[in-house]
Write a protein that holds these residues in place. Structure first.
Motif, PDB file in Angstrom:
ATOM      1  N   THR A 261     -21.795 -24.597  10.979  1.00  0.00           N
ATOM      2  CA  THR A 261     -21.345 -23.861   9.798  1.00  0.00           C
ATOM      3  C   THR A 261     -20.019 -23.138  10.068  1.00  0.00           C
ATOM      4  OG1 THR A 261     -22.605 -21.899  10.407  1.00  0.00           O
ATOM      5  CG2 THR A 261     -23.702 -23.510   8.997  1.00  0.00           C
TER       6      THR A 261
ATOM      7  N   GLN B 257     -16.897 -24.040   9.803  1.00  0.00           N
ATOM      8  CA  GLN B 257     -15.874 -24.155   8.758  1.00  0.00           C
ATOM      9  C   GLN B 257     -16.111 -23.159   7.634  1.00  0.00           C
ATOM     10  OE1 GLN B 257     -15.023 -27.959   6.994  1.00  0.00           O
ATOM     11  NE2 GLN B 257     -15.305 -28.980   8.942  1.00  0.00           N
ATOM     12  N   GLN B 258     -17.384 -23.031   7.252  1.00  0.00           N
ATOM     13  CA  GLN B 258     -17.700 -22.113   6.150  1.00  0.00           C
ATOM     14  C   GLN B 258     -17.415 -20.671   6.552  1.00  0.00           C
ATOM     15  OE1 GLN B 258     -19.531 -24.899   6.597  1.00  0.00           O
ATOM     16  NE2 GLN B 258     -19.000 -25.756   4.613  1.00  0.00           N
ATOM     17  N   LEU B 259     -17.811 -20.321   7.781  1.00  0.00           N
ATOM     18  CA  LEU B 259     -17.560 -18.957   8.245  1.00  0.00           C
ATOM     19  C   LEU B 259     -16.065 -18.695   8.318  1.00  0.00           C
ATOM     20  CD1 LEU B 259     -20.272 -18.617  11.024  1.00  0.00           C
ATOM     21  CD2 LEU B 259     -20.317 -17.722   8.704  1.00  0.00           C
TER      22      LEU B 259
ATOM     23  N   GLN C 280     -19.372 -17.573  -1.667  1.00  0.00           N
ATOM     24  CA  GLN C 280     -19.925 -18.912  -1.892  1.00  0.00           C
ATOM     25  C   GLN C 280     -19.927 -19.731  -0.600  1.00  0.00           C
ATOM     26  OE1 GLN C 280     -21.616 -20.082  -4.296  1.00  0.00           O
ATOM     27  NE2 GLN C 280     -21.784 -22.186  -3.545  1.00  0.00           N
ATOM     28  N   PHE C 281     -18.923 -19.535   0.243  1.00  0.00           N
ATOM     29  CA  PHE C 281     -18.914 -20.243   1.528  1.00  0.00           C
ATOM     30  C   PHE C 281     -20.077 -19.783   2.406  1.00  0.00           C
ATOM     31  CE2 PHE C 281     -14.460 -21.666   0.784  1.00  0.00           C
ATOM     32  CZ  PHE C 281     -14.659 -22.994   1.105  1.00  0.00           C
TER      33      PHE C 281
ATOM     34  N   VAL D 237     -22.904 -18.821   1.198  1.00  0.00           N
ATOM     35  CA  VAL D 237     -24.049 -19.501   0.587  1.00  0.00           C
ATOM     36  C   VAL D 237     -24.124 -20.938   1.097  1.00  0.00           C
ATOM     37  CG1 VAL D 237     -25.041 -20.347  -1.588  1.00  0.00           C
ATOM     38  CG2 VAL D 237     -24.040 -18.054  -1.480  1.00  0.00           C
ATOM     39  N   GLN D 238     -22.954 -21.602   1.122  1.00  0.00           N
ATOM     40  CA  GLN D 238     -22.914 -22.993   1.596  1.00  0.00           C
ATOM     41  C   GLN D 238     -23.454 -23.117   3.011  1.00  0.00           C
ATOM     42  OE1 GLN D 238     -19.282 -25.190   1.263  1.00  0.00           O
ATOM     43  NE2 GLN D 238     -18.773 -24.385  -0.739  1.00  0.00           N
ATOM     44  N   ALA D 239     -23.119 -22.121   3.843  1.00  0.00           N
ATOM     45  CA  ALA D 239     -23.539 -22.166   5.242  1.00  0.00           C
ATOM     46  C   ALA D 239     -24.997 -21.763   5.400  1.00  0.00           C
ATOM     47  CB  ALA D 239     -22.645 -21.254   6.075  1.00  0.00           C
ATOM     48  N   GLY D 240     -25.600 -21.236   4.355  1.00  0.00           N
ATOM     49  CA  GLY D 240     -27.002 -20.856   4.422  1.00  0.00           C
ATOM     50  C   GLY D 240     -27.231 -19.423   4.856  1.00  0.00           C
ATOM     51  N   TYR D 241     -26.162 -18.618   4.933  1.00  0.00           N
ATOM     52  CA  TYR D 241     -26.318 -17.229   5.352  1.00  0.00           C
ATOM     53  C   TYR D 241     -26.712 -16.313   4.199  1.00  0.00           C
ATOM     54  CZ  TYR D 241     -24.320 -18.441   9.840  1.00  0.00           C
ATOM     55  OH  TYR D 241     -24.108 -19.003  11.066  1.00  0.00           O
TER      56      TYR D 241
ATOM     57  N   ALA E 171     -28.465 -18.721  -2.638  1.00  0.00           N
ATOM     58  CA  ALA E 171     -27.708 -19.018  -3.852  1.00  0.00           C
ATOM     59  C   ALA E 171     -28.278 -18.259  -5.051  1.00  0.00           C
ATOM     60  CB  ALA E 171     -27.715 -20.514  -4.123  1.00  0.00           C
TER      61      ALA E 171
ATOM     62  N   ALA F 249     -28.754 -22.055  -7.935  1.00  0.00           N
ATOM     63  CA  ALA F 249     -27.704 -22.915  -7.390  1.00  0.00           C
ATOM     64  C   ALA F 249     -26.610 -23.176  -8.417  1.00  0.00           C
ATOM     65  CB  ALA F 249     -28.293 -24.230  -6.885  1.00  0.00           C
TER      66      ALA F 249
ATOM     67  N   SER G 216     -22.837 -20.674  -8.370  1.00  0.00           N
ATOM     68  CA  SER G 216     -24.170 -20.167  -8.070  1.00  0.00           C
ATOM     69  C   SER G 216     -24.273 -18.739  -8.599  1.00  0.00           C
ATOM     70  CB  SER G 216     -24.429 -20.189  -6.567  1.00  0.00           C
ATOM     71  OG  SER G 216     -23.630 -19.217  -5.923  1.00  0.00           O
TER      72      SER G 216
ATOM     73  N   GLN H 100     -22.549 -16.310  -6.303  1.00  0.00           N
ATOM     74  CA  GLN H 100     -21.101 -16.317  -6.451  1.00  0.00           C
ATOM     75  C   GLN H 100     -20.680 -15.509  -7.680  1.00  0.00           C
ATOM     76  OE1 GLN H 100     -19.541 -20.280  -6.747  1.00  0.00           O
ATOM     77  NE2 GLN H 100     -17.409 -19.639  -6.564  1.00  0.00           N
TER      78      GLN H 100
END
Lengths: 118, 283
Positions: free
Chosen positions: B64, B66-68, B199-200, B202-206, B209, B212, B242, B245
């Motif tokens: 994750t 990239q998202q972070l 949102q990033f 959220v994408q990484a799962g931290y 959402a 969604a 989401s 977001q």
């Protein structure tokens, strides 16, 4: 090439502690896999269950980087060449969601979200 | 060739909008052009660095990274714009009223220099790294790469032209009005960046959402279209946001807007002769 999934488990653990919520919230059973090969998504339609967070393992077998992007399920992720990276999707309602390679907009794929069979 | 032009143009557009607006918003800052050039230079160097290190970044934190990274870049840029806006809310009106520019105030000058260079650099780095990866992909594919490369460079030039046009247009606006307009644009831009950062995560799962997809307006404004991308950079538009977001966007907008309002009204009325401000001698 570097195929290790988590070369920095400590950093990951620290981040998890800081942020509180586990990155791998999705269940580990049967991780759906998406392959990028010759600038194509294989399979071009991937089926996942509805109503929960799903971890999809995206593997780029090409030498060229790809960017998996979807406005339908709101994701963007660069997949470097010869690398596999997980993306987290959902929870989504049943339906069909499109995605594409932003570096090669002709290659498209679909995420088919099916009602969870119980 | 046209395909490559469009891919690069879409990527550079967001950075061009951000740089054009931010550069116009600090009208009167000494050495503004040179500072923008420094920011862009740092951004390009950063972009190449990110593109080279994308494998390493990607593998961080269970994939994750990239998202972070994106969340960090957008979060930092959003917060710097917020700080700039809040400061301007307090001082901008007085400066404009006295026809003073940012450069006339040493403190403002310094803060604005940091903001200008950092936000320009971060915006260029974020979008530039994707362009670097894309062009690398073209170069690596070898056959018939030249027309694609030329297309990519044409896209780059077109994007820069949009940024320059925006900057020139905004710069023509008189100071007082410019500060109000740029303040409003930057308010929405900052809220969009902060919501995008969330949102990033959220994408990484931290972060969850929550929902969604709250709605889907892709039939009206597609996310990948030029209008969609521009709105994305200007107000944080995504066609299927989401709930997390959206909440981040609303909270950011309300918080920044509220602080701007409080500051601009807290400091009024302007002192009569403008040189000194005498604190109220209450009790």
């Amino acid at each position: 090439m570097n195929r290790a999934r988590s070369p920095h488990p400590l950093l990951g653990a620290v981040l998890l502690l800081i942020v509180g919520l586990p990155a791998a919230a999705a269940t580990a059973d049967s991780t759906p896999q998406l392959v990028i090969r010759d600038q194509r998504f294989v399979p071009d339609a991937l089926t996942i269950p509805a109503g929960r967070s799903v971890r999809i393992l995206v593997s780029n077998e090409d030498a060229i980087p790809a960017e998996l992007e979807s406005y339908d399920f709101n994701r963007e992720q660069v997949i470097p060449g010869h690398t596999e990276i997980p993306i987290f999707v959902g929870p989504l309602e049943p339906g069909t969601y499109g995605f594409f390679n932003d570096f090669h907009p002709d290659s498209k794929g679909k995420l088919v979200v099916e009602p969870a069979a119980q | 060739m046209i395909g490559a032009l469009l891919v690069v143009f879409r990527e550079i557009l967001e950075a061009a909008l951000v740089v054009g607006i931010v550069a116009a918003a600090v009208k009167g800052l000494p050495h503004r052009g040179r500072l923008v050039a420094i920011g862009i230079g740092l951004g390009v160097a950063g972009a190449v660095g990110v593109a080279l290190g994308i494998d390493t970044i990607s593998q961080l934190a269970q994939g994750t990274g990239q998202q972070l990274f994106q969340a960090g870049v957008l979060g930092a840029a959003g917060l710097m714009l917020t700080a700039h806006n809040i400061w301007m809310a307090e001082h901008g009106r007085a400066m404009a009223a006295r026809f003073r520019t940012l450069g006339a105030d040493v403190t403002a000058g310094r803060a604005s220099v940091a903001m200008l260079v950092a936000v320009t650099g971060l915006a260029v780095m974020r979008e530039g790294s994707e362009i670097a990866l894309f062009l690398y992909g073209i170069a690596a594919s070898g056959t018939a790469a030249m027309p694609l490369l030329l297309g990519g460079l044409a896209g780059l030039a077109s994007g820069i032209a949009v940024g320059v046009a925006l900057f020139t247009g905004l710069s023509r606006i008189p100071l007082q009005r410019l500060f109000s307009i740029s303040g409003l644009i930057i308010l929405f831009m900052a809220a969009g960046m902060l919501a995008h950062a969330v949102q990033f995560l959220v994408q990484a799962g931290y972060l969850p959402a929550l929902v969604a997809r709250v709605w889907d307006s892709s039939a009206i404004v597609a996310g990948g279209s030029l209008v969609g991308r521009s709105l994305g950079a200007l107000i944080g538009y995504t066609p299927a946001p989401s709930l997390m977001q959206m909440l981040a966007w609303i909270v950011s907008l309300a918080a920044i807007g509220g602080l701007m309002f409080a500051r601009s009204h807290g400091s009024a009325p302007a002192p009569t002769n403008g040189a000194t401000r005498v604190p109220g001698s209450a009790s």
